[in-house]
Write a protein that holds these residues in place. Structure first.
Motif, PDB file in Angstrom:
ATOM      1  N   TYR A   2       0.805  -1.212   0.000  1.00 38.01           N
ATOM      2  CA  TYR A   2       0.000   0.000   0.000  1.00 38.01           C
ATOM      3  C   TYR A   2       0.847   1.274   0.000  1.00 38.01           C
ATOM      4  O   TYR A   2       0.542   2.251  -0.674  1.00 38.01           O
ATOM      5  N   LYS A   3       1.934   1.222   0.769  1.00 39.25           N
ATOM      6  CA  LYS A   3       2.774   2.428   0.885  1.00 39.25           C
ATOM      7  C   LYS A   3       3.293   2.939  -0.461  1.00 39.25           C
ATOM      8  O   LYS A   3       3.676   4.104  -0.575  1.00 39.25           O
ATOM      9  N   HIS A   4       3.341   2.044  -1.428  1.00 32.73           N
ATOM     10  CA  HIS A   4       3.851   2.446  -2.740  1.00 32.73           C
ATOM     11  C   HIS A   4       3.084   3.591  -3.369  1.00 32.73           C
ATOM     12  O   HIS A   4       3.621   4.294  -4.207  1.00 32.73           O
ATOM     13  N   ILE A   5       1.847   3.757  -2.965  1.00 31.77           N
ATOM     14  CA  ILE A   5       1.100   4.844  -3.591  1.00 31.77           C
ATOM     15  C   ILE A   5       1.752   6.201  -3.322  1.00 31.77           C
ATOM     16  O   ILE A   5       1.534   7.146  -4.037  1.00 31.77           O
ATOM     17  N   TYR A   6       2.575   6.254  -2.296  1.00 31.42           N
ATOM     18  CA  TYR A   6       3.260   7.525  -2.003  1.00 31.42           C
ATOM     19  C   TYR A   6       4.626   7.623  -2.661  1.00 31.42           C
ATOM     20  O   TYR A   6       5.378   8.556  -2.427  1.00 31.42           O
ATOM     21  N   LYS A   7       4.964   6.617  -3.477  1.00 32.62           N
ATOM     22  CA  LYS A   7       6.257   6.670  -4.169  1.00 32.62           C
ATOM     23  C   LYS A   7       6.151   7.532  -5.418  1.00 32.62           C
ATOM     24  O   LYS A   7       5.075   7.713  -5.987  1.00 32.62           O
ATOM     25  N   ASN A   8       7.326   7.983  -5.867  1.00 31.21           N
ATOM     26  CA  ASN A   8       7.354   8.842  -7.038  1.00 31.21           C
ATOM     27  C   ASN A   8       6.806   8.152  -8.278  1.00 31.21           C
ATOM     28  O   ASN A   8       6.978   6.953  -8.464  1.00 31.21           O
ATOM     29  N   LEU A   9       6.187   8.934  -9.107  1.00 28.14           N
ATOM     30  CA  LEU A   9       5.553   8.397 -10.311  1.00 28.14           C
ATOM     31  C   LEU A   9       6.497   7.604 -11.196  1.00 28.14           C
ATOM     32  O   LEU A   9       6.130   6.599 -11.770  1.00 28.14           O
ATOM     33  N   GLU A  10       7.772   8.053 -11.278  1.00 22.03           N
ATOM     34  CA  GLU A  10       8.649   7.373 -12.231  1.00 22.03           C
ATOM     35  C   GLU A  10       8.956   5.929 -11.829  1.00 22.03           C
ATOM     36  O   GLU A  10       9.431   5.154 -12.634  1.00 22.03           O
ATOM     37  N   THR A  11       8.661   5.575 -10.565  1.00 22.15           N
ATOM     38  CA  THR A  11       8.874   4.179 -10.186  1.00 22.15           C
ATOM     39  C   THR A  11       7.770   3.265 -10.735  1.00 22.15           C
ATOM     40  O   THR A  11       7.832   2.056 -10.589  1.00 22.15           O
ATOM     41  N   PHE A  12       6.771   3.856 -11.355  1.00 28.47           N
ATOM     42  CA  PHE A  12       5.713   3.027 -11.943  1.00 28.47           C
ATOM     43  C   PHE A  12       5.881   2.979 -13.446  1.00 28.47           C
ATOM     44  O   PHE A  12       6.488   3.876 -14.045  1.00 28.47           O
ATOM     45  N   ASN A  13       5.346   1.937 -14.007  1.00 27.28           N
ATOM     46  CA  ASN A  13       5.468   1.774 -15.436  1.00 27.28           C
ATOM     47  C   ASN A  13       4.251   2.384 -16.120  1.00 27.28           C
ATOM     48  O   ASN A  13       3.252   1.714 -16.336  1.00 27.28           O
ATOM     49  N   LEU A  14       4.353   3.656 -16.418  1.00 32.46           N
ATOM     50  CA  LEU A  14       3.219   4.338 -17.032  1.00 32.46           C
ATOM     51  C   LEU A  14       3.574   4.751 -18.452  1.00 32.46           C
ATOM     52  O   LEU A  14       4.514   5.528 -18.653  1.00 32.46           O
ATOM     53  N   LYS A  15       2.834   4.237 -19.400  1.00 32.81           N
ATOM     54  CA  LYS A  15       3.115   4.561 -20.796  1.00 32.81           C
ATOM     55  C   LYS A  15       2.930   6.068 -21.004  1.00 32.81           C
ATOM     56  O   LYS A  15       1.971   6.648 -20.528  1.00 32.81           O
ATOM     57  N   GLY A  16       3.882   6.658 -21.714  1.00 35.97           N
ATOM     58  CA  GLY A  16       3.718   8.069 -22.038  1.00 35.97           C
ATOM     59  C   GLY A  16       4.243   9.006 -20.964  1.00 35.97           C
ATOM     60  O   GLY A  16       4.137  10.216 -21.075  1.00 35.97           O
ATOM     61  N   ASN A 170      -6.010   2.091 -15.185  1.00 36.81           N
ATOM     62  CA  ASN A 170      -6.055   0.744 -15.759  1.00 36.81           C
ATOM     63  C   ASN A 170      -5.069  -0.214 -15.105  1.00 36.81           C
ATOM     64  O   ASN A 170      -5.343  -1.399 -14.976  1.00 36.81           O
ATOM     65  N   ASN A 171      -3.900   0.305 -14.703  1.00 32.31           N
ATOM     66  CA  ASN A 171      -2.855  -0.605 -14.241  1.00 32.31           C
ATOM     67  C   ASN A 171      -2.659  -0.677 -12.733  1.00 32.31           C
ATOM     68  O   ASN A 171      -2.189  -1.675 -12.220  1.00 32.31           O
ATOM     69  N   TYR A 172      -2.946   0.413 -12.033  1.00 29.85           N
ATOM     70  CA  TYR A 172      -2.546   0.448 -10.628  1.00 29.85           C
ATOM     71  C   TYR A 172      -3.670   0.711  -9.637  1.00 29.85           C
ATOM     72  O   TYR A 172      -3.422   0.902  -8.454  1.00 29.85           O
ATOM     73  N   LEU A 173      -4.881   0.713 -10.126  1.00 30.87           N
ATOM     74  CA  LEU A 173      -5.969   1.080  -9.241  1.00 30.87           C
ATOM     75  C   LEU A 173      -6.068   0.166  -8.007  1.00 30.87           C
ATOM     76  O   LEU A 173      -6.407   0.602  -6.919  1.00 30.87           O
ATOM     77  N   ASN A 174      -5.704  -1.084  -8.220  1.00 29.45           N
ATOM     78  CA  ASN A 174      -5.870  -2.038  -7.127  1.00 29.45           C
ATOM     79  C   ASN A 174      -4.978  -1.787  -5.911  1.00 29.45           C
ATOM     80  O   ASN A 174      -5.242  -2.308  -4.835  1.00 29.45           O
ATOM     81  N   ILE A 175      -3.925  -1.017  -6.106  1.00 26.57           N
ATOM     82  CA  ILE A 175      -3.088  -0.711  -4.933  1.00 26.57           C
ATOM     83  C   ILE A 175      -3.852   0.148  -3.931  1.00 26.57           C
ATOM     84  O   ILE A 175      -3.550   0.177  -2.753  1.00 26.57           O
ATOM     85  N   PHE A 176      -4.845   0.868  -4.435  1.00 25.06           N
ATOM     86  CA  PHE A 176      -5.565   1.776  -3.549  1.00 25.06           C
ATOM     87  C   PHE A 176      -6.585   1.036  -2.692  1.00 25.06           C
ATOM     88  O   PHE A 176      -7.774   1.019  -2.976  1.00 25.06           O
ATOM     89  N   GLN A 177      -6.071   0.421  -1.661  1.00 27.32           N
ATOM     90  CA  GLN A 177      -6.923  -0.347  -0.757  1.00 27.32           C
ATOM     91  C   GLN A 177      -7.878   0.592  -0.015  1.00 27.32           C
ATOM     92  O   GLN A 177      -7.587   1.757   0.192  1.00 27.32           O
ATOM     93  N   GLU A 178      -8.963   0.016   0.406  1.00 24.35           N
ATOM     94  CA  GLU A 178      -9.965   0.811   1.122  1.00 24.35           C
ATOM     95  C   GLU A 178      -9.382   1.347   2.430  1.00 24.35           C
ATOM     96  O   GLU A 178      -8.913   0.574   3.271  1.00 24.35           O
TER      97      GLU A 178
END
Ligand code: ADP
Ligand code: MG
Length: 684
Positions: A2-16, A170-178
């Motif tokens: 869960y904590k990853h949601i606070y990580k910098n964007l570039e650590t995620f694989n986002l097209k574009g 599309n790719n990371y929504l599931n990390i956002f736990q309730e």
């Protein structure tokens, strides 16, 4: 994780998400995945509200559907690449223009139908510059589509933000736990987080959008309030122990006997309320609110005495040396008569004297220490601190409050707020404090006659008037214009006024007070003014809060438009403290409408709560209370002044929850969010 949601964007694989886009996003304040998904649209394009070209009248942001009739790329001037199209929907014709997007000449097709979104300008022809476009035949569910509109920038266009957000969803929504506990979700029928995130960005229909908004309104308050209330549970679960006096204090009785006035009903009520908490063994944790001059000091003084007689040390912390010194003056004599030891500890107490004082504090010899934030320093150690009083609270942050309180063996805390604020706001800013309100002024106070003076003529008359009043024995404050905290300028601004007064009122004794002076010099000037050795005091904002000299009945504020409403109210509150009629002159030649409204409000009312409310309408709460202190200025959905109901609801939800869990937040995701939120507000 869960904590990853606070990580910098570039650590995620986002097209574009290239370097340039990332930089642009950072400029918009989007650093982490959380920031991105919580970058909510500022508005929505409801495609169901599409307009006909023939209906377009003024400048507006619209969605239209039109067929391209012609397309060209005229040469306007070198370096400027322009694409121009004409389109129609059968009701009219519109011209569409794009700059520096030469490829559009190829992308767009004559004869095709498009959706165009953008600002319409009405000139000799209807025109849209830089419109967003979509090929109509690619839009499947056109009827119900509601498009998000984000605050964009030069570097980041609408389309880029939408694209990246789609990617992330599309790719990371599931990390956002309730992060709202499930029982709360079901009891209050709150939309779940994943659905809400989808719906806030790309709503299927209005109803879902509304539900998503409701959810995030509750969520943002919940994170804030849970965090605040959790701390309060920590405090109040501590036991305060018994007081041997059980409400019958000789010191208090003696003090009241020597007091020249009777307490007002409101003062008595607040004292009783707090006493009751103490005697029930509760830790007191109170915000005493009251308009300027309502007599907050004496209320806390009585509580100090009660604690002292019970064998504890006590502290008053004030935001400025002047104020601390004034408390010392007003309290010391009365206390020493009662055999209570009082000392002043500020930054200017140094060397041997300081050492000796610290020694006496640590061995319990001093019963009451009055001071500034010098009190927070590590080497100030108490033997048995039992009550901390903080004056003029909004100057101190949560952290300072905590540091001082932690020095005690009991955690009793009273803060006195100089800025009266609406109760709803107090609840959320000071959610960790019980609010006690002194809603009555001591008898015999006359309203302060307040006048906004706009011309030189009026100013001349004012000087004549002041001349007369000083001859009658009164004194006057002149406040210099507010200037950025530059010491040099603060001297300049006071000396200009000094010169003017010297010219207009040459016979009187004038003192000057500004930020650059040593504190001993300031004290001397204040003392002279208080003793009546000076007739006029020219000062910068240093006298804003707390200063209490009843014989000074005139307040003149130069360039009044530069001050906020609450500040002006505070400044005015320096007069009207005695039985004599007081006056406040606001000098300002402003033609600015907003400033005019502020000055008018002051002329009309003296009710601090009303003024604070007006002030909040004109400014954001963060500007008044300091952004970082409260976290309230980040609220996106909740309007702190008007959404009283939601604030109350969430407060109840949180209290219920914490009561059930014994003050522990069990939802690990909420935990993380709270830590993150408060980390931010503690470090900056
Ligand atoms: P504030 O609430 O703005 O801090 P203070 O505590 O400085 O106000 O009180 C303002 C003035 O009113 C002081 O001179 C104080 O002695 C006086 N005062 C306080 N309570 C009463 C009262 N009940 N009757 C008359 N005067 C009072
Ligand atoms: Mg005060």
């Amino acid at each position: 994780m869960y904590k990853h949601i606070y990580k910098n964007l570039e650590t995620f694989n986002l097209k574009g998400l290239g370097e340039k886009t990332n930089k642009g996003l950072k400029k918009l304040g989007i650093n982490s995945l959380y920031d991105l998904l919580y970058y909510f649209p500022r508005a929505y394009d409801d495609r169901t509200n599409m307009k006909k070209i023939g209906e377009l009248r003024g400048e507006e942001y619209v969605v239209i559907k039109a067929k391209i009739m012609s397309l060209e790329s005229p040469q306007v001037r070198s370096g400027l690449k322009m694409v121009k199209a004409r389109a129609t929907d059968g009701t009219g014709v519109i011209e569409l223009v794009w700059f520096q997007m030469p490829y559009l000449k190829k992308t767009l097709k004559v004869g095709e139908e498009y959706i165009f979104i953008g600002n319409v300008k009405v000139g000799y022809i209807l025109q849209m510059v830089g419109a967003e476009y979509k090929l109509l035949k690619n839009q499947n569910n056109l009827g119900g589509e509601i498009l998000p509109i984000y605050s964009s920038s030069k570097e980041i266009t609408q389309n880029t933000i939408r694209r990246i957000l789609k990617e992330a969803i599309n790719n990371y929504l599931n990390i956002f736990q309730e992060n709202i506990p499930p029982e709360i979700i079901s009891e209050y029928k709150i939309m779940n987080r994943i659905k809400a995130l989808k719906s806030i960005h790309f709503p299927e229909n209005d109803k879902m959008l509304e539900e998503a908004k409701r959810r995030f309104g509750i969520e943002e308050l919940l994170v804030l309030e849970m965090g605040i209330l959790e701390k309060r549970f920590e405090v109040s679960s501590k036991n305060n122990g018994k007081y041997k006096l059980d409400g019958k204090s000789n010191l208090v009785k003696e003090f009241l006997k020597n007091l020249e006035f009777d307490l007002t009903r409101a003062q008595k009520r607040v004292i009783t309320e707090i006493h009751k908490c103490l005697n029930e063994g509760k830790v007191i944790n109170h915000l005493i609110q009251g308009d300027v001059g309502s007599g907050k000091t004496v209320v806390s003084t009585l509580l100090l005495l009660y604690m002292i007689e019970n064998g504890y040390q006590t502290v008053i912390m004030a935001p400025t040396e002047i104020l601390a010194t004034q408390h010392l003056f007003s309290i010391k004599k009365a206390f020493e008569k009662l055999g209570v030891n009082v000392e002043l500890l500020t930054g200017s107490v140094k060397g041997k004297k300081r050492e000796a004082m610290l020694e006496k504090i640590s061995n319990g010899e001093i019963n009451l220490v009055i001071g500034t934030h010098a009190l927070i320093e590590e080497n100030v150690v108490f033997l048995n601190l039992g009550l901390v009083v903080i004056d003029e609270q909004h100057r101190f942050g949560v952290v300072q409050r905590k540091l001082l309180r932690d020095k005690g063996i009991l955690s009793n805390l009273i803060v006195m707020s100089a800025t009266p604020i609406p109760r709803s706001l107090a609840l959320s800013i000071y959610g960790d404090l019980d609010v006690a309100i002194i809603d009555e002024l001591p008898p015999g106070r006359q309203p302060i006659k307040t006048k906004w003076l706009q011309s030189e003529e009026e100013k001349e008359k004012m000087y004549d008037f002041i001349d007369k009043k000083i001859k009658e024995g009164r004194q006057a404050y002149f406040v210099a214009p507010l200037i950025e905290e530059s010491e040099k300028l603060s001297i300049k601004s006071t000396s200009e006024i000094y010169e003017e007064i010297l010219q207009k009122l040459p016979k009187f004794r004038i003192g000057v007070l500004h930020g650059k002076m040593k504190s001993s010099e300031k004290d001397q000037v204040m003392k002279d003014f208080k003793d009546g050795e000076l007739d006029i005091l020219v000062s910068t904002l240093v006298i804003e809060v707390g200063v209490n000299i009843p014989n000074s009945t005139i307040m003149v504020i130069s360039d009044a438009e530069r001050f906020g409403l609450s500040t002006l109210h505070q400044l005015r509150g320096r007069v009207g403290r005695g039985e004599k009629q007081s006056y406040c002159f606001l000098l300002s030649k402003t033609r600015n409408e907003g400033s005019g409204i502020r000055l008018k409000i002051l002329e009309e009312t003296q009710d601090g709560f009303k003024i604070a409310e007006e002030d909040l309408k004109l400014r954001k709460p963060g500007e008044i209370f300091g952004t970082r202190q409260s976290g309230i200025s980040d609220l996106k959905f909740i309007d702190i002044v008007h959404d009283v109901k939601t604030i109350k609801l969430v407060k109840d939800i949180c209290t219920d929850y914490l009561l059930k869990t014994d003050g522990k937040i069990e939802n690990e995701f909420l935990r993380v969010d709270i830590e993150e939120k408060f980390k931010e507000s503690l470090t900056s």
